[in-house]
Motif scaffolding. Structure first.
Motif, PDB file in Angstrom:
ATOM      1  N   TRP A 163      -9.588  11.383  -1.930  1.00  0.00           N
ATOM      2  CA  TRP A 163      -8.286  11.361  -2.607  1.00  0.00           C
ATOM      3  C   TRP A 163      -7.105  11.560  -1.653  1.00  0.00           C
ATOM      4  O   TRP A 163      -5.960  11.675  -2.089  1.00  0.00           O
ATOM      5  N   TRP A 164      -7.375  11.556  -0.343  1.00  0.00           N
ATOM      6  CA  TRP A 164      -6.327  11.895   0.626  1.00  0.00           C
ATOM      7  C   TRP A 164      -6.416  10.958   1.828  1.00  0.00           C
ATOM      8  O   TRP A 164      -7.430  10.898   2.504  1.00  0.00           O
TER       9      TRP A 164
ATOM     10  N   LYS B 130      -4.176  11.040  -4.127  1.00  0.00           N
ATOM     11  CA  LYS B 130      -4.542  10.545  -5.452  1.00  0.00           C
ATOM     12  C   LYS B 130      -5.238  11.677  -6.204  1.00  0.00           C
ATOM     13  O   LYS B 130      -6.473  11.725  -6.275  1.00  0.00           O
TER      14      LYS B 130
ATOM     15  N   GLN C  91       7.169   4.240 -11.262  1.00  0.00           N
ATOM     16  CA  GLN C  91       7.209   4.797  -9.918  1.00  0.00           C
ATOM     17  C   GLN C  91       8.533   5.492  -9.689  1.00  0.00           C
ATOM     18  O   GLN C  91       9.599   4.920  -9.939  1.00  0.00           O
TER      19      GLN C  91
ATOM     20  N   TYR D 258      -2.933   8.093 -10.757  1.00  0.00           N
ATOM     21  CA  TYR D 258      -1.798   8.784 -10.158  1.00  0.00           C
ATOM     22  C   TYR D 258      -1.872   8.660  -8.631  1.00  0.00           C
ATOM     23  O   TYR D 258      -2.955   8.687  -8.049  1.00  0.00           O
ATOM     24  N   ALA D 259      -0.703   8.538  -8.000  1.00  0.00           N
ATOM     25  CA  ALA D 259      -0.636   8.526  -6.538  1.00  0.00           C
ATOM     26  C   ALA D 259       0.663   9.192  -6.106  1.00  0.00           C
ATOM     27  O   ALA D 259       1.711   9.021  -6.747  1.00  0.00           O
TER      28      ALA D 259
ATOM     29  N   LYS E  68       3.614   7.666  -8.269  1.00  0.00           N
ATOM     30  CA  LYS E  68       3.294   6.475  -9.047  1.00  0.00           C
ATOM     31  C   LYS E  68       2.323   6.820 -10.170  1.00  0.00           C
ATOM     32  O   LYS E  68       1.389   7.601  -9.979  1.00  0.00           O
ATOM     33  N   ARG E  69       2.544   6.226 -11.331  1.00  0.00           N
ATOM     34  CA  ARG E  69       1.674   6.419 -12.492  1.00  0.00           C
ATOM     35  C   ARG E  69       1.340   5.051 -13.081  1.00  0.00           C
ATOM     36  O   ARG E  69       2.219   4.324 -13.539  1.00  0.00           O
TER      37      ARG E  69
ATOM     38  N   ASN F 194       0.813  -1.211   0.000  1.00  0.00           N
ATOM     39  CA  ASN F 194       0.000   0.000   0.000  1.00  0.00           C
ATOM     40  C   ASN F 194       0.850   1.267   0.000  1.00  0.00           C
ATOM     41  O   ASN F 194       0.320   2.368  -0.045  1.00  0.00           O
TER      42      ASN F 194
ATOM     43  N   THR G  42      -0.833  10.035   1.700  1.00  0.00           N
ATOM     44  CA  THR G  42      -1.035   9.533   0.352  1.00  0.00           C
ATOM     45  C   THR G  42      -2.101  10.366  -0.358  1.00  0.00           C
ATOM     46  O   THR G  42      -3.207  10.547   0.176  1.00  0.00           O
TER      47      THR G  42
ATOM     48  N   VAL H  88       3.621   3.706  -1.786  1.00  0.00           N
ATOM     49  CA  VAL H  88       4.212   4.044  -3.082  1.00  0.00           C
ATOM     50  C   VAL H  88       5.726   3.847  -3.052  1.00  0.00           C
ATOM     51  O   VAL H  88       6.351   3.596  -4.078  1.00  0.00           O
TER      52      VAL H  88
ATOM     53  N   GLU I 153       3.005   9.943  -2.517  1.00  0.00           N
ATOM     54  CA  GLU I 153       3.175   9.598  -1.099  1.00  0.00           C
ATOM     55  C   GLU I 153       4.319  10.417  -0.503  1.00  0.00           C
ATOM     56  O   GLU I 153       5.416  10.482  -1.059  1.00  0.00           O
TER      57      GLU I 153
END
Length: 804
Positions: A648-649, A687, A733, A692-693, A722-723, A132, A685, A134, A695
C-alpha cells in the motif's frame, strides 16, 4: 573527450569478444522451446555472469567472461527448471540439446494488471507517466511539467530549464512548439493534464529528432484511445488560492471497423496574482545617474482559454493508414498592475506610481495529415505534413505620475506577432536482416514571422512614437532542411548499437526593419552525429553509453525586434544578432533493476542567456535583452530511486546535481564562474484502503547562477487525495499545491562583475501560493462503452513545434 569516448566504447565491445556458450532447448518430444530464460552462473559462488532468451527455434547464445567454471540454468513457464552440471570454459562450449520437462500443470485464465512506474528510462532520457500521480487531475500541463524531475519553470518569466540548462525545446506529440517561453507557457496552461499520457524528458535525443535544444527535448504525449465503440471522459475542476480557478474537459472517441474518430474540448480559467519587490542601486543616466531605488509591483492576472481538437484515422488496407488532426486554441490574458517606488538621486528624490493595464489575445492553429505505408513486412514509409499558425496581439496602457525626459505621463505599449510554419517530413525504415535495421528520413521546415512593437507617448491627444530603440517592424524568414540516417544493430541478445547522423541546413533572413542593425542573412550547415551503445548485464540491469551533438537556434522572440515597457527606466527587447548554441554531450546510463543512474558531460559554445542588462540605441535607457555567453561546461549526475516498502506504499526519490562553469564577455569586464547546484524531488503514494489514494510530493532547488545573477533555493510541497466511486461512477480528487507556501523566488543581479549600469539589485517575486496554498477539487468519469483495444494505428510523426 574523444579519447575517453573511444576507451569506453572499446570496453563495451570487448565484453563481446570473450568465450561463448551456446546450445538448443527442446521439449521431451523435440519441439523447440522459444523465449526461455537462460542464465550463466559461476559454479563456485553462483555469481550471475550473463543471461539471454532462446529464439524461435530454441537456440541460445551467451557471451561470457574469461575462462572459468560455470553452470547453466534454464527457466520457462510450463517447464521444470533445469540446472546443468558444472563445466570449464576455455573459448567455446556447446551444451548440445537440452530437453526440458513439462510441469504437467495447465494454467487457467490469467488476468495481469500492472501499473506503469512513475518514471522509466528510455533511449535518450526519462519518461514520466503523469497519470500515475494523484496531483494530475485538475492541473494544467504546465503545472504537471513543473513537478517533473529536473524541470524548473521560472515563475516570473516562464522560461523552462532542464537539468540546470535553459536551452530546452518543448514538443507536443512530437511536434516542436515554435513559440516564445511566454507563449509556450500560455499554451501548456490551456491544456488540461487529464489529456496527457506521459512526458518524455530527452536530454540526449537520437538523430531522428530535430537537432534543436542544447538542454534536450521535452515531449508531451497526449492520450491515444484504442477502445472499439463509443467512449470518452468528462472532468470538471474548481479551485481557489487567492483567486478562483476552474477547468473542464470533454473527450469523445468512436472506433468501428476501419474508422477512428476523436474529438475534445477543454476550457481553462485562472485568476491569480503576484508580487514583485526590487531594491538596490543602479546608474541610470536617463534620470540623472547613480540612484538608490525601491520598487513594488502588485500584479493581478486573468487567463481564459478554449481549446478544440478533432481527428480522423482510416485504415485503407492492412498495409495503409491515413489520417489527420486539427487543433485550435484561443485565449485571452488580462493584467492590472499597481507599481510604485522611488529613485533617490544625489540632489533629489523621484517618486513613481503607475497603473498598468494590459489586454492580450492569442490564437493557435495546428493542422496535420499523415500517411503510413507498409511496403512489405520489413519496410515502412511514413509521410507527415503539418501547418502551424500562431497570432498574438497585446495592448498595454500606462498611467504614471513619474516624469522623465523619455516617458510622458501616459504611454501605451503595442505588440503584435504572427508566425506561420509549414513542415513536410518523410520517414523510411527497413529491417535489412535479423538484428540490423535502417531508419532514414527527410524534413523541410519553412517559417515566416512578422512582428511589430512600439512604446508611444500621449502628446496633445495624439499617440506619438518615442523614437529609435523603442519601436520596430520586422519580418523574418527561416528555411531548415534536414536529412538523417540511423543504423540499429543487435550483434547478440545482450548488445545493441544505434549509430546515426543528422544534417541540417538553415537560412535565416529579414525582409525589412525600421532599424538597420536588424538586417540579417545567416546560413548554417552542420552534421549532428549520435551513437548509443547499450549492453544488458542480466535480465534487469544494463549500461548505456551515448554521444550526441545538438544546436539551439535563437527563438523567434529572441530575434524579433519587439520592444515592451518594463518600468520608467528600462524596456524588454530582442536581439537579432544572437548566434546559435552548439552542444556536445557524452552520457553514461546505468539501470540497476528499477533504479536509474545517469552522468552526462556537455560543452556549449555560445549559450543563449535571457534578460541581460545592456545599453541600447536610446542613450541612458536600460535594455533587457538576450545575449550570447562565450561557453558553458556542465557535469551532471541524475539518480531516480523507487521503493515499495509495502503493498500500500510506494516511494519515488530523485536527485539531479552538477558542476557548472561558464564565461561571459559582453560586460565591461570578463566574467568567469563555476558553481555546484542540485535539485531533489520525491513522491510518496499511499493506498490505505480500497478505492483511496494519497500522494505527498515535493521538490527543492538549490541556489544557482546565470550570467551575472544568483538565484536562491526554494522548496515546494504538494498533497493529493483521490477517491474512486463504486460501479465505475468516476472519481473525486482533492489537490493542495504548495502547502507550506514556498513560492517565493529571491535573486540578486550584479553580484559577480560590474555591468554597464553598475547594477546591484535584489529581486523577490512572490507567486500566488506564497500567500495561500492553491486548493482544487476535481471530478471525472468515463463515458460510453469500452470494447477491446483495436482500431487504426496512431500517427507516428516525430518532430515539430517550439521556438518563437
Amino acid at each position: 573527450m574523444k579519447a575517453l569516448l573511444t576507451s569506453v566504447i572499446i570496453l563495451f565491445l570487448a565484453a563481446s569478444a570473450k568465450g561463448q556458450v551456446y546450445g538448443r532447448l527442446t521439449d521431451s518430444i523435440g519441439n523447440p522451446v522459444a523465449f526461455a530464460t537462460v542464465v550463466l552462473e559461476k559454479s563456485a559462488d553462483s555469481t550471475l555472469v550473463h543471461s539471454a532468451l532462446s529464439d524461435e527455434k530454441g537456440n541460445f547464445s551467451l557471451r561470457t567472461a574469461p575462462a572459468a567454471t560455470y553452470i547453466i540454468k534454464v527457466s520457462c513457464v510450463g517447464y521444470a527448471n533445469y540446472i546443468s552440471a558444472s563445466f570449464t570454459l576455455q573459448t567455446t562450449f556447446n551444451s548440445g540439446t537440452i530437453k526440458l520437462k513439462t510441469t504437467g500443470k495447465q494454467l487457467g485464465e490469467v488476468v495481469i494488471r500492472s501499473a506503469k512506474p512513475l518514471m522509466q528510462q528510455t533511449t535518450g532520457g526519462l519518461v514520466v507517466n503523469v497519470q500515475n500521480s494523484v496531483m494530475t487531475k485538475g492541473s494544467s500541463v504546465l503545472q504537471v511539467l513543473s513537478r517533473s524531475p529536473g524541470v524548473i519553470i521560472d515563475a516570473q518569466t516562464n522560461a523552462i530549464s532542464l537539468n540546470g540548462k535553459s536551452g530546452v525545446i518543448v514538443m507536443l506529440d512530437g511536434k516542436l512548439l515554435r513559440l516564445s517561453a511566454a507563449q509556450v507557457s500560455s499554451l501548456l496552461n490551456s491544456i488540461t493534464a487529464d489529456d496527457i499520457d506521459k512526458i518524455e524528458l530527452l536530454t540526449t535525443p537520437p538523430a531522428k529528432y530535430d537537432a534543436d535544444g542544447n538542454a534536450g527535448l521535452i515531449n508531451i504525449v497526449t492520450k491515444k484511445n484504442k477502445q472499439t465503440g463509443t467512449s470518452g471522459t468528462i472532468s470538471a475542476t474548481g479551485g481557489y488560492g487567492t483567486d478562483e480557478k476552474a477547468s473542464t474537459d470533454l473527450s469523445l472517441n468512436y472506433i468501428k471497423g476501419k474508422i477512428s474518430l476523436h474529438g475534445s474540448y477543454n476550457y481553462y480559467h485562472n485568476r491569480t496574482q503576484g508580487l514583485l519587490l526590487a531594491w538596490g542601486t543602479e546608474n541610470v543616466p536617463i534620470i540623472g545617474g547613480q540612484t538608490a531605488f525601491n520598487y513594488h509591483g502588485d500584479g493581478h492576472f486573468l487567463s481564459n482559454y478554449n481549446s478544440f481538437n478533432g481527428g480522423l484515422d482510416y485504415r485503407v488496407s492492412a498495409r495503409t493508414n491515413i489520417g489527420g488532426n486539427l487543433n485550435y486554441n484561443v485565449g485571452s490574458n488580462k493584467n492590472n498592475n499597481h507599481n510604485y517606488g522611488n529613485y533617490a538621486l544625489p540632489d533629489t528624490n523621484l517618486s513613481y506610481s503607475s497603473l498598468i493595464s494590459g489586454d492580450g489575445h492569442t490564437s493557435y492553429f495546428h493542422g496535420n495529415f499523415y500517411a503510413e505505408q507498409a511496403i512489405n513486412t520489413n519496410q515502412k514509409l511514413n509521410l507527415n505534413v503539418d501547418y502551424f499558425d500562431h497570432n498574438s496581439n497585446s495592448s498595454t496602457q500606462v498611467q504614471s505620475d513619474f516624469s522623465s525626459t523619455l516617458f510622458a505621463p501616459r504611454q501605451q505599449n503595442l505588440a503584435n506577432a504572427a508566425i506561420k510554419v509549414s513542415v513536410a517530413q518523410v520517414d523510411y525504415s527497413n529491417l535489412l536482416r535479423k538484428g540490423l535495421q535502417l531508419e532514414s528520413g527527410l524534413k523541410g521546415t519553412f517559417t515566416h514571422t512578422k512582428s511589430r512593437a512600439s512604446i508611444e507617448n500621449l502628446v496633445n491627444g495624439q499617440w506619438v512614437p518615442i523614437g529609435a530603440g523603442t519601436s520596430n517592424d520586422l519580418a523574418t524568414r527561416e528555411l531548415i532542411g534536414a536529412a538523417y540516417t540511423i543504423v540499429n544493430w543487435n550483434p547478440d541478445s545482450l548488445l545493441s548499437i544505434s549509430a546515426g547522423a543528422r544534417y541540417e541546413y538553415s537560412q535565416n533572413t529579414t525582409d525589412h526593419s525600421l532599424n538597420a542593425q536588424y538586417y540579417i542573412d545567416r546560413r548554417l550547415g552542420k552534421l549532428f552525429p549520435s551513437i548509443f551503445i547499450t549492453r544488458k548485464l542480466n535480465a534487469t540491469d544494463q549500461l548505456q553509453l551515448s554521444y550526441t551533438e545538438r544546436i539551439t537556434r535563437p527563438s523567434y522572440a529572441d530575434l524579433a525586434s519587439y520592444v515592451s515597457y518594463n518600468d520608467p527606466v528600462s524596456v524588454f527587447t530582442g536581439n537579432p544578432a544572437l548566434k546559435p548554441t552548439i552542444t556536445k554531450n557524452i552520457k553514461l546510463d546505468y539501470k540497476l533493476r528499477d533504479y536509474l543512474f545517469s552522468i552526462v558531460y556537455s560543452h556549449d559554445a555560445n549559450p543563449i542567456l535571457g534578460t541581460q542588462v545592456v545599453p541600447g540605441p536610446t542613450s541612458g535607457l536600460v535594455y533587457l535583452t538576450p545575449e550570447n555567453a562565450d561557453w558553458q561546461n556542465n557535469l551532471t549526475l541524475q539518480v531516480a530511486v523507487p521503493f515499495k516498502p509495502a503493498a500500500w506504499w510506494e516511494m519515488n526519490y530523485g536527485a539531479i546535481g552538477g558542476y557548472h562553469k561558464y564565461r561571459v564577455s559582453f560586460f565591461p569586464e570578463l566574467l568567469k564562474k563555476n558553481y555546484f547546484s542540485y535539485t531533489l524531488n520525491f513522491t510518496e503514494t499511499f493506498k490505505p484502503a480500497k478505492n483511496y489514494a494519497i500522494e505527498f510530493s515535493g521538490y527543492y532547488n538549490s541556489a544557482s547562477y546565470s550570467s551575472n545573477s544568483r538565484s536562491n533555493g526554494n522548496a515546494i510541497f504538494n498533497l493529493g487525495i483521490k477517491r474512486d466511486l463504486p460501479n465505475k461512477n468516476g472519481s473525486f480528487q482533492l489537490s493542495i499545491s504548495d502547502i507550506f507556501r514556498g513560492a517565493s523566488y529571491y535573486s540578486q543581479l550584479g553580484q559577480l562583475v560590474t555591468d554597464s549600469f553598475n547594477s546591484d539589485v535584489k529581486i523577490n517575486y512572490q507567486a500566488e501560493s506564497h500567500s495561500f496554498p492553491i486548493i482544487k477539487l476535481s471530478y471525472s468519469r468515463p463515458l460510453g462503452s469500452s470494447g477491446k483495444k483495436t482500431g487504426p494505428k496512431e500517427s507516428k510523426t516525430k518532430d515539430e513545434q517550439n521556438r518563437l
